[in-house]
Scaffold this motif. Structure first.
Motif, PDB file in Angstrom:
ATOM      1  N   LYS A   1      31.287  31.545  39.302  1.00  0.00           N
ATOM      2  CA  LYS A   1      31.200  32.376  40.503  1.00  0.00           C
ATOM      3  C   LYS A   1      30.886  31.538  41.754  1.00  0.00           C
ATOM      4  O   LYS A   1      31.618  31.624  42.735  1.00  0.00           O
ATOM      5  CB  LYS A   1      30.148  33.477  40.266  1.00  0.00           C
TER       6      LYS A   1
ATOM      7  N   MET B   1      31.135  28.202  42.019  1.00  0.00           N
ATOM      8  CA  MET B   1      31.981  27.014  42.108  1.00  0.00           C
ATOM      9  C   MET B   1      33.435  27.353  42.392  1.00  0.00           C
ATOM     10  O   MET B   1      34.086  26.748  43.222  1.00  0.00           O
ATOM     11  CB  MET B   1      31.894  26.228  40.789  1.00  0.00           C
TER      12      MET B   1
ATOM     13  N   THR C   1      35.018  32.974  41.490  1.00  0.00           N
ATOM     14  CA  THR C   1      35.393  34.125  40.669  1.00  0.00           C
ATOM     15  C   THR C   1      34.647  34.048  39.347  1.00  0.00           C
ATOM     16  O   THR C   1      34.300  32.960  38.887  1.00  0.00           O
ATOM     17  CB  THR C   1      36.907  34.182  40.414  1.00  0.00           C
ATOM     18  N   TRP C   2      34.402  35.233  38.756  1.00  0.00           N
ATOM     19  CA  TRP C   2      33.670  35.252  37.484  1.00  0.00           C
ATOM     20  C   TRP C   2      34.518  34.708  36.346  1.00  0.00           C
ATOM     21  O   TRP C   2      34.026  34.150  35.397  1.00  0.00           O
ATOM     22  CB  TRP C   2      33.225  36.662  37.127  1.00  0.00           C
ATOM     23  N   TRP C   3      35.796  34.952  36.450  1.00  0.00           N
ATOM     24  CA  TRP C   3      36.627  34.716  35.270  1.00  0.00           C
ATOM     25  C   TRP C   3      38.043  34.387  35.711  1.00  0.00           C
ATOM     26  O   TRP C   3      38.557  34.992  36.636  1.00  0.00           O
ATOM     27  CB  TRP C   3      36.658  35.986  34.399  1.00  0.00           C
ATOM     28  N   VAL C   4      38.633  33.401  35.090  1.00  0.00           N
ATOM     29  CA  VAL C   4      40.075  33.185  35.259  1.00  0.00           C
ATOM     30  C   VAL C   4      40.676  33.121  33.866  1.00  0.00           C
ATOM     31  O   VAL C   4      40.008  32.767  32.903  1.00  0.00           O
ATOM     32  CB  VAL C   4      40.383  31.876  36.005  1.00  0.00           C
ATOM     33  N   TRP C   5      41.958  33.489  33.805  1.00  0.00           N
ATOM     34  CA  TRP C   5      42.594  33.495  32.489  1.00  0.00           C
ATOM     35  C   TRP C   5      43.268  32.153  32.256  1.00  0.00           C
ATOM     36  O   TRP C   5      44.470  32.076  32.136  1.00  0.00           O
ATOM     37  CB  TRP C   5      43.567  34.644  32.364  1.00  0.00           C
TER      38      TRP C   5
ATOM     39  N   THR D   1      40.228  31.409  28.008  1.00  0.00           N
ATOM     40  CA  THR D   1      40.847  32.427  27.169  1.00  0.00           C
ATOM     41  C   THR D   1      40.650  32.116  25.694  1.00  0.00           C
ATOM     42  O   THR D   1      40.323  33.000  24.898  1.00  0.00           O
ATOM     43  CB  THR D   1      42.340  32.513  27.489  1.00  0.00           C
TER      44      THR D   1
ATOM     45  N   PHE E   1      37.253  32.950  24.628  1.00  0.00           N
ATOM     46  CA  PHE E   1      37.103  34.397  24.517  1.00  0.00           C
ATOM     47  C   PHE E   1      37.723  34.897  23.213  1.00  0.00           C
ATOM     48  O   PHE E   1      37.171  35.762  22.529  1.00  0.00           O
ATOM     49  CB  PHE E   1      37.745  35.082  25.729  1.00  0.00           C
TER      50      PHE E   1
END
Lengths: 219, 213, 59, 256
Positions: D121, D123, D126-130, D135, D138
């Motif tokens: 967040k 750096m 955004t919290w998450w990128v795919w 991925t 996850f």
């Protein structure tokens, strides 16, 4: 009635219970979407609420077929049918237990998945709120489908086919309420209140229909 | 209190299973339903339990201590299946049915432990139901009859999985229930060891319903 | 928000998860011990602890 | 087997659950003590070092993120070895080990995901990128949860053991994908900087706390794993005793 609620909750967390499966399915479905549409964060944040809603819809249909089938297989259903307690009430309590075990975890998991979809705080909050109001309706109307399919050997798929069309209004108002919350001009409250009304409507219609179907299905 | 059946007939699918069956059982009496396989014993019990609508005729309970809307509400039904959850312990299962069924007026159900002791399985109520053998599971299902009071017991092949000792134990339970003013209706091949029970012999009905097609 | 905030939150989250894990292991152990004691109280003992053991399949 | 080597003898000694329980009872306080000492040292080093000139304070997130990510993969590897143990050597404790490792591995994967998000967040904004690394981690998390669900769904442990072992081995493909995803695909996540053929590219200033923290986390994993295995053994013992009790209750004069 409390006894039935407690028993169903216990069964759902015991070995073989469905409490974990639904939320896992939800996460998997949502995780698969970005592979399909590509990792474009702007696109994902735009379609995120809809994806969460569809994922929750499918996940809450997942365990519904066992709602009455398990009771029928071991003969408990016969005993429940014989009681003085209205069958509608019994069905309602079973739906409630099913929602607490499978629907509530979906609602709780949705903010986390909202982050994965790059949704902003407003959209995440609105999605969680509408899911909280909407998933019980899916369970209630799904109970009617589960009761109709209870005696069929491959009832699981049939339940989904029977229930999905009926759940479309819930989906429409759920997603439109979220969109209203994100985009300023449209007010959030009207679609949300319709969603709540749908919930109450299905809370009556679903158990009544399910009770009728269960009475007819016993042989 | 009397359980009266008048001119009962029932269909399963298109087949007429039995036709014009009437009987009357008074408090303290037992009725043993006998007959070959397929004679309609199970169907008769399911009709009495209100799980199958009769094609014709009626069932009613006269002069009960507690008037019930449907006769089946005054009945315990012990079917082929035990109505117990494998995942829950014996105690949880019995406790659930005790709370869910509740007592009808005119009698009192036993406590869970006492009921388990009555069927000879007092020490193992903490075990999951699925761990028990078929005979033990059947005995626990019988304990279910004891935890909540119902004047009428409908028993469908109650002793199918039981050994001789357990059969004796069960006929003791039924005798006790009858002496408390209850009614027992059992469908069985085996002799239940009930002295002075009425007998209803079902012959089956060889014929279709009206030839509608 | 300051970077220190993110650092604090991530250490807190890690600590909470690890604490939950430790708690789970501990509570699980206590529950199992209690069940064993219950069985013991009911007179059920392991074969090796029972003098007149019947032969049968090894657990 | 004529003369089993010492190692094999020790290994099959451990196959006896009672001996394993005795060993755990003797060893675990030491392991727990060492874990706590290492954590104390690691946390001191983590906050005593100066921040990175680019990342500022957030570099300190790395001291929990990297060990957790490493454990998420090690946990799965432990399960994969256990799965081999179940299928090939039929070691009685292998399945116990795989079952005990699943929730612990899932928790550390969760920590890796959460701390990664909290680092991303500030750096990346955004919290998450795919991207490939995130991925695949996850997916690893979902696989852990799936295995836990599978373990819970079956009440017969021996059958569940074999099916679970097959699934674990199939899922092991994901581990090299996670490891090399940052090199195979051009991603946002930075490439490995500690374990490389040409030596670490990271400054000793950051390497020291990182290594201590990694050692502490690994010991924590091993301690929890041993204790969870003990619980699992007790669980099975209870199940066996209960079956015995049910059987004995049928016999006249048996233990009731």
């Amino acid at each position: 009635m409390i006894a039935l609620l407690v028993r169903d909750l216990r069964l759902s967390v015991r070995a073989g219970g469905g409490a974990l499966i639904g939320v896992l399915f939800f996460m998997t479905v949502v995780a698969v979407i970005p592979f399909g549409v590509g990792p474009d964060l702007n696109l994902l944040s735009r379609i995120g609420p809809a994806i969460l809603w569809i994922g929750a819809l499918l996940a809450s249909l997942l365990g519904l077929d066992r709602l009455f089938q398990a009771e029928r297989e071991d003969g408990s259903l016969d005993l429940l049918l014989m009681q003085e307690t209205p069958l509608v009430l019994i069905v309602f309590v079973k739906c409630l237990a099913h929602w607490i075990a499978t629907g509530l975890p979906l609602v709780l998991a949705s903010p986390l998945l909202g982050l994965f979809m790059n949704m902003d705080e407003m959209a995440i909050g609105a999605t969680t709120l509408t899911l909280l109001a909407g998933t019980p309706a899916i369970t209630f109307i799904g109970a009617a489908g589960a009761a109709i399919a209870v005696a069929l050997p491959r009832g699981g798929l049939l339940v989904s086919i029977l229930v999905l069309p009926l759940a479309i209004p819930v989906l429409i108002f759920g997603v439109s309420a979220v969109h209203a919350a994100i985009e300023d001009p449209a007010p959030f409250l009207p679609p949300f209140l319709i969603l709540v009304a749908l919930n109450l409507f299905f809370a009556v219609v679903g158990p009544v229909a399910a009770a009728g179907a269960l009475r007819l299905s016993s042989d | 209190m009397r359980l009266v059946a008048e001119g009962l007939s029932a269909k399963r699918g298109e087949d007429l299973i039995f036709h014009d069956i009437s009987f009357e059982v008074a408090a303290g009496e037992a009725l043993v339903v006998k007959g070959a396989n397929g004679a309609g014993k199970s169907t008769l019990l399911r009709v009495l339990a209100g799980l199958l609508p009769p094609e014709a005729g009626s069932v009613r309970i006269d002069a009960a201590a507690h008037t019930v809307e449907r006769p089946c509400e005054a009945c315990h039904y012990l079917g082929h299946r035990n109505a117990m959850k494998r995942e829950l312990s014996v105690e949880e299962n019995l406790r659930f049915w005790k709370a869910c069924l509740g007592d009808l007026q005119g009698g009192q159900g036993l406590a869970v432990d006492a009921a388990a002791a009555m069927v000879g399985l007092g020490g193992i109520t903490h075990l999951p139901f699925g761990y028990l053998s078929a005979g033990q599971q059947r005995r626990i299902a019988m304990a279910k009859l004891l935890v909540a009071w119902r004047p009428v017991w409908l028993l469908d092949e109650p002793t199918a999985a039981l050994d001789a000792a357990a059969e004796e134990m069960f006929s003791g339970l039924v005798t006790r229930h009858l002496s408390a003013g209850g009614i027992a209706i059992a469908a069985t091949h085996q002799p239940l060891g009930l002295g002075g029970a009425k007998e209803l012999r079902m012959t089956g009905f060889a014929g279709l319903a009206e030839d509608a097609w | 928000m300051s970077h220190a905030f993110y650092v604090a939150v991530s250490y807190a989250a890690t600590f909470a998860t690890v604490a939950g894990l430790v708690l789970w292991v501990w509570l699980d152990h206590r529950a199992r011990r209690r069940e064993l004691e219950q069985l013991e109280a009911a007179g059920v003992r392991r074969r090796s602890a029972r003098p007149a053991a019947k032969s049968g399949g090894q657990p | 087997m004529n003369e089993p080597s010492l190692v094999i003898r020790k290994f099959s000694d451990l196959a006896n659950p009672t001996r394993f329980l005795a060993l755990v009872a003797r060893v675990w306080p030491w392991m727990a003590g060492m874990t706590i000492c290492l954590f104390a040292l690691g946390l001191y080093l983590a906050f005593a070092t100066v921040g990175d000139y680019q990342q500022g304070d957030t570099v300190r997130i790395m001291y929990v993120h990297v060990p957790a990510a490493w454990l998420s993969m090690m946990g799965y590897s432990v399960m994969a070895v256990s799965a081999l143990g179940t299928l090939v050597w039929r070691h009685p404790l292998a399945d116990v080990s795989a079952r005990a490792a699943a929730p612990i591995g899932a928790c550390f994967t969760f920590v890796a995901l959460v701390t990664g998000s909290l680092w991303g967040k500030p750096m990346w904004g955004t919290w998450w990128v795919w991207d490939a690394r995130l991925t695949s981690v996850f997916v690893l998390f979902l696989m852990y949860l799936g295995l836990i669900a599978l373990n819970r769904a079956m009440d017969d442990p021996t059958r569940a053991a074999k099916v679970g072992a097959v699934l674990i081995l199939v899922g092991f493909i994901n581990i090299p994908i996670i490891k090399f995803s940052v090199e195979w695909w051009n991603t946002l996540h930075q490439p490995a900087s500690v374990i490389r053929l040409d030596g670490p590219t990271i400054d000793a200033e950051f390497l020291r706390p990182l290594l201590v923290m990694a050692a502490a986390f690994t010991l924590l994993f091993l301690t929890l794993h041993a204790l969870a295995m003990r619980n699992e053994i007790l669980r099975r013992r209870i199940a066996v005793l209960r079956r015995h009790a049910a059987r004995a209750a049928g016999r006249p004069g048996g233990a009731a």
